[in-house]
Design a protein around this motif. Structure first.
Motif, PDB file in Angstrom:
ATOM      1  N   ASP A   1       0.781  -1.194   0.023  1.00 39.53           N
ATOM      2  CA  ASP A   1       0.134  -0.080   0.057  1.00 39.53           C
ATOM      3  C   ASP A   1       0.781   1.288   0.209  1.00 39.53           C
ATOM      4  OD1 ASP A   1       0.565  -0.937   2.664  1.00 39.53           O
ATOM      5  OD2 ASP A   1      -0.750   0.527   3.573  1.00 39.53           O
ATOM      6  N   ARG A   2       2.318   1.230   0.181  1.00 41.37           N
ATOM      7  CA  ARG A   2       3.117   2.336  -0.009  1.00 41.37           C
ATOM      8  C   ARG A   2       3.357   2.769  -1.303  1.00 41.37           C
ATOM      9  NH1 ARG A   2       7.906   1.355   4.645  1.00 41.37           N
ATOM     10  NH2 ARG A   2       6.534   1.465   6.436  1.00 41.37           N
ATOM     11  N   LEU A   3       3.031   1.725  -2.438  1.00 39.26           N
ATOM     12  CA  LEU A   3       3.212   2.263  -3.722  1.00 39.26           C
ATOM     13  C   LEU A   3       2.062   2.833  -4.142  1.00 39.26           C
ATOM     14  CD1 LEU A   3       4.208  -1.327  -5.141  1.00 39.26           C
ATOM     15  CD2 LEU A   3       5.815   0.556  -4.591  1.00 39.26           C
ATOM     16  N   PRO A   4       2.266   3.834  -4.993  1.00 41.96           N
ATOM     17  CA  PRO A   4       1.375   4.786  -5.838  1.00 41.96           C
ATOM     18  C   PRO A   4       0.505   3.806  -6.478  1.00 41.96           C
ATOM     19  CG  PRO A   4       3.644   5.605  -6.389  1.00 41.96           C
ATOM     20  CD  PRO A   4       3.559   4.309  -5.704  1.00 41.96           C
ATOM     21  N   ALA A   5      -0.866   4.419  -6.173  1.00 42.91           N
ATOM     22  CA  ALA A   5      -2.032   3.701  -6.830  1.00 42.91           C
ATOM     23  C   ALA A   5      -2.002   3.919  -8.552  1.00 42.91           C
ATOM     24  CB  ALA A   5      -3.377   3.673  -6.407  1.00 42.91           C
ATOM     25  N   PRO A   6      -2.398   3.108  -9.243  1.00 47.68           N
ATOM     26  CA  PRO A   6      -2.550   3.468 -10.923  1.00 47.68           C
ATOM     27  C   PRO A   6      -3.668   4.343 -11.036  1.00 47.68           C
ATOM     28  CG  PRO A   6      -3.067   1.467 -10.481  1.00 47.68           C
ATOM     29  CD  PRO A   6      -2.869   1.846  -9.047  1.00 47.68           C
TER      30      PRO A   6
END
Length: 343
Positions: free
Chosen positions: A175-180
């Motif tokens: 969830d730390r990754l950017p969402a598309p």
């Protein structure tokens, strides 16, 4: 290992795209971004529905497709951009997930990802080794990376898992990754053949099928099988987009078209047209005859055609393909689908 599939139905409309000449640049040794962006703008102006870029590091070198498609997406407004096909094994899957989320924002949601496990050639096996990727078991690894990406792209949703535990990959705090840009991420198509295992994987795991089968009747049989399997798996109508990757060389002289295509294939693959046409779809001759040939695939169910222009200088053919081939193929309409799960 689990991941939620996108179930945004394909609407059954026929779409036609064109491949950016990134590999052709590499063959000629004339790497430059500006001509690619001009090509992208021209394709949009001429009415193509989509724009695609291939992927290879050392086997068939070219500029990175994610970089090129980011620039092409920024230079256009309407046209869909996609990979045909991306080889996920060449990048760490978390880096891939992050890059693709970024590309989806640059493209404002106009992104489709055709994914390949690696073309079965010695050059591809060497390419995998160069980045420390295992060539053995590459199909299963591709499916796992696709599952990891989907998990990452949904990890910020309420109640969604934030970790992934697969056979090959483990990841926490996704969830730390950017969402598309699009919830759940871009559609994932499998670029594969018509073997029973490939068809089963498409029906169960992917949003589209992007083969390059040289026989339209074989295409129709395979698509009917995918549609049945997808229905049995409980996937809704239109959950899988039937696509096709095809190479065409347009010339009023069929002999001249074949000679140009032969020259192109020998430089692209280091193999003859006769060898490659046993496994890939090739058409040559007038725009009308190429349209008639592609029509066989449309009647067999294909709904998104990805056209590679079989020339080291493809732009001169682009206008004739757009003005003659595109309307002729589109005139077939969507009512001739074989084995479709669509109404």
């Amino acid at each position: 290992m689990s991941a939620t599939l996108r179930e945004t139905p394909h609407d059954g409309a026929l779409r036609i795209g064109v491949l950016l000449p990134t590999r052709e640049q590499a063959i000629s040794g004339a790497y430059a971004a500006s001509p690619l962006l001009d090509f992208a703008r021209r394709a949009e102006e001429l009415g193509f529905d989509s724009l695609w870029a291939g992927d290879s590091l050392t086997a068939r070198p070219r500029l990175d497709p994610l970089v090129v498609l980011s620039a092409a997406a920024a230079a256009t407004r309407r046209i869909t951009v996609g990979t045909a096909a991306l080889t996920p094994a060449l990048r760490h899957p978390l880096i891939g997930a992050n890059m693709l989320a970024g590309l989806s924002h640059v493209a404002a949601g106009r992104l489709v990802l055709g994914l390949g496990s690696g073309f079965p050639m010695p050059e591809t096996e060497e390419e995998f080794a160069s980045v420390g990727a295992s060539f053995a078991g590459r199909a299963g690894r591709l499916d796992e990376i696709a599952a990891l990406w989907r998990t990452a792209w949904r990890s910020g949703e309420d109640g969604a898992p934030t970790a992934f535990h697969g056979r090959h990959w483990q990841a926490e705090r996704l969830d730390r990754l950017p969402a598309p840009a699009v919830p759940g991420g871009p559609p994932l198509w499998l670029a594969g053949s018509d073997t029973p295992k490939v068809l089963a994987r498409v029906a169960a795991l992917y949003d589209g099928w992007l083969p390059f089968l040289p026989d339209s009747e074989a295409y129709g049989r395979a698509w009917a099988r995918i549609a049945r399997l997808a229905d049995e798996a409980g996937r809704g109508p239109g959950a899988v987009t039937p696509a096709l990757y095809a190479t065409v060389t347009v010339n009023s002289s069929r002999a001249a078209a074949r000679a140009e295509l032969e020259h192109y294939i020998s430089h692209y693959y280091g193999r003859s047209l006769e060898q490659m046409s046993a496994i890939q779809a090739y058409g040559w001759g007038s725009a009308e005859s190429c349209a008639e040939w592609l029509g066989g695939y449309v009647r067999a169910g294909a709904r998104h055609l990805v056209i590679r222009v079989g020339s080291l200088d493809p732009e001169p053919q682009l206008k004739e393909i757009a003005e003659v081939l595109l309307p002729a193929v589109r005139a077939l309409g969507p009512s001739t689908t074989v084995g479709s799960t669509r109404p």
